[in-house]
Write an enzyme that holds these catalytic residues in place. Structure first.
Site, PDB file in Angstrom:
ATOM      1  N   ASP A  11       0.872  -1.174   0.000  1.00  0.00           N
ATOM      2  CA  ASP A  11       0.000   0.000   0.000  1.00  0.00           C
ATOM      3  C   ASP A  11       0.907   1.221   0.000  1.00  0.00           C
ATOM      4  OD1 ASP A  11      -2.376  -1.443   0.130  1.00  0.00           O
ATOM      5  OD2 ASP A  11      -2.294  -1.570   2.308  1.00  0.00           O
ATOM      6  N   ASP A 130     -13.665  -3.714  -1.240  1.00  0.00           N
ATOM      7  CA  ASP A 130     -13.521  -3.446   0.194  1.00  0.00           C
ATOM      8  C   ASP A 130     -14.897  -3.596   0.826  1.00  0.00           C
ATOM      9  OD1 ASP A 130     -10.835  -2.810  -0.207  1.00  0.00           O
ATOM     10  OD2 ASP A 130     -11.287  -0.692  -0.556  1.00  0.00           O
TER      11      ASP A 130
END
Length: 250
Positions: A11, A130
């Protein structure tokens, strides 16, 4: 039987690898180029690179960083963040990506999945989802977990598959960064409802969690970040544990 895959996730924010808990409280985890090289050497099966603020900041993924990472690895490499059209994906594939990952843009414009699959082949298209539980139901969240949608997660994943997604990367926001284990029950339910590979994400804290998610949910791959970044789990040791548990790994 296909070998199960272990996938570190990078990330990236402002050129650095970061990691938080439940998508917030981000802390530095190192140079993504250096980490990518280390994971390639350790025996990771693939890498996922997510420019986590590209969509929120309404900008494109940093191409130069992508090129630098791609030069360091000899394993498949998925890139996501800020991909809104075919041209964005083409630039990333040309910069060294093996696959591209779309999330918010796919929900806003589902035909993007169809277009990408037609242009590059569905094997290049990863739809990242998500999910968070609200009132006992799993809903899709966008913009790095900032915005709740009215889409129930399982319905959206089935639609993404029907439109040409080649893989689903499913992240449980409730489990993300907690190190309490993957959401095996929900992953198992989703996996039994689709016919494409499912990558589990969110919750890895120890080697047993990887054994559990493969045994209980039969996912195709398990993705993690902080346990790899901070050296809490070493990939060669993890693969030895999985092999000893009877799980086929490369």
């Amino acid at each position: 039987m296909l070998a199960k895959r272990i996938i570190p996730c990078l990330d990236v924010k402002d050129g650095r690898t970061v990691k938080g808990v439940n998508f917030v409280d981000l802390r530095d985890a190192g140079d993504p180029v250096e980490l990518a090289w280390q994971y390639s050497q350790q025996g990771a099966d693939e890498l996922v690179f997510l420019d986590i603020t590209a969509t929120h900041e309404k900008r494109k993924t940093t191409i130069d960083l992508v090129k630098a990472v791609a030069r360091q690895v000899n394993i498949p490499f998925t890139i996501g963040g800020g991909i809104n059209e075919l041209h964005d994906a083409e630039l990333l594939l040309n910069a060294g990506a093996d696959k591209i990952s779309i999330n918010s843009a796919a929900v806003r414009s589902p035909t993007l999945i169809d277009e990408l699959a037609r242009a590059f082949g569905r094997q290049f298209v990863v739809v990242a989802v998500d999910t968070r539980v609200v009132d006992d139901k799993n809903f899709v969240f966008l913009r790095g977990g900032r915005d709740k949608t009215a889409l129930e997660t399982e319905d959206w994943i089935k639609e993404a598959e029907s439109r040409g997604a080649g893989e689903i990367l499913l992240t449980s926001m409730d489990h993300d960064g907690t190190k309490g284990g993957f959401d095996c029950d929900f992953l198992k339910r989703v996996n039994s409802a689709i016919h494409i590979p499912l990558i589990a994400s969110g919750g890895a804290g120890n080697q047993q969690h990887f054994v559990d998610v493969f045994e209980q949910a039969n996912v195709d791959a398990a993705l993690a970040a902080s346990v790899f970044h901070y050296g809490e789990i070493l990939i060669p040791e993890l693969k030895k544990t999985l092999h000893e548990a009877g799980i086929v790994v490369r």
